[in-house]
Design a protein around this motif. Structure first.
Motif: not given
Length: 313
Positions: A222-237
């Motif tokens: 569960r993510a507090t903010n879905l957009t930020r969680a997706l951006e973190a995934y993008k940074k992880a490749g």
């Protein structure tokens, strides 16, 4: 002397009969209830104490947080939840309840599974617990679900030596759709499901039941903010792939499914939200020759996961 011998012989003369009362006393009284349900039994006292503590104990917070506990109310819903493997901490049974087939099955299932406290409670107490709902004398307490952290999903893939395959849900509010997605992720070798903390379906008893038991081995983060969680995934490749009816590519042509990817599924009516859609690296569509306008989240996720699994063999 003969008279004395007769008195000392020990033989009893004719006696008044019992009228069949002794024979009735030997008749069976039905199956013995579990020890947890027998008043005065040690296990009954322990079960009642544990159940009261579970209700009063504050909910701890984990990395991904926990949901609140949930009550399944009514004889058929309780039996179906126990059949479906929905986690449960306590089964509340009304005192002096009519012992029909569903009550007996609920007690049997709870006893066979183990780890479920059986607690007898008066009807006014069950009325209070359920806010006056028609509980029919059976109430099942489902413990809070412990959500994973978004990083736990990529960590699970790394531990398995695999490219992450994750499904994120944007605006999906039906718990049955969440359960169906969890089931598909498990079936096609995915590493978990990501949901937003607000305005989204959570892991309720309905989601557990629809997942057909796969929720026990497929984590939901569960993510507090879905957009930020997706951006973190993008940074992880990871490549963020959004499903949209007007997507610029068809799912069958998407090479990104070969590698680390997170598939974002929107709600059936509104699709992806604006911010989430803008965060996606690519938006894809599922061709539907039949002319249907949209698919529900569970079906859409299953189609894309099947495509991804085929490319990863």
């Amino acid at each position: 002397m003969a008279a004395n011998n007769r008195r000392m012989s020990g033989k009893k003369g004719a006696q008044v009969g019992s009228g069949g009362q002794r024979r009735k006393g030997l008749e069976g009284r039905g199956p013995t209830p579990p020890a947890e349900m027998r008043k005065g039994h040690k296990k009954n006292r322990v079960a009642n104490a544990k159940a009261k503590q579970a209700v009063r104990r504050p909910t701890p917070r984990g990395r991904g947080g926990k949901s609140t506990s949930e009550l399944v109310v009514g004889r058929n819903p309780v039996v179906e939840a126990l059949r479906g493997g929905v986690p449960a901490s306590t089964l509340y049974v009304q005192q002096f309840i009519d012992n029909d087939e569903r009550v007996r099955e609920a007690l049997q299932l709870a006893a066979e599974r183990g780890g479920i406290n059986l607690m007898e409670a008066p009807r006014p107490e069950l009325d209070r617990m359920t806010n006056g709902l028609n509980h029919q004398g059976l109430v099942l307490q489902v413990p809070p679900y412990e959500y994973a952290h978004p990083e736990d999903l990529t960590g699970a893939a790394a531990d398995a030596g695999e490219d992450p395959l994750i499904v994120a849900l944007d605006g999906v509010t039906d718990p049955r759709n969440l359960g169906a997605v969890v089931r598909s992720v498990s079936a096609f070798g995915g590493h978990g499901v990501l949901v937003p903390e607000r305005r989204a379906a959570g892991m309720t008893a309905g989601a557990w039941k629809t997942s057909a038991g796969t929720a026990a081995r497929t984590p939901v983060a569960r993510a507090t903010n879905l957009t930020r969680a997706l951006e973190a995934y993008k940074k992880a490749g990871l490549v963020v792939v959004g499903l949209a009816a007007d997507g610029e590519a068809e799912v069958g042509d998407l090479q990104a499914l070969d590698g680390p990817v997170v598939i974002v599924v929107g709600s059936e009516g509104k699709g992806l939200s604006r911010l989430v859609g803008e965060t996606c690296d690519v938006r894809v569509r599922i061709p539907m020759p039949g002319g249907a306008e949209s698919l529900n989240a569970g079906v859409a996720a299953g189609i894309v996961l099947y495509e991804a699994a085929g490319r990863r063999r």
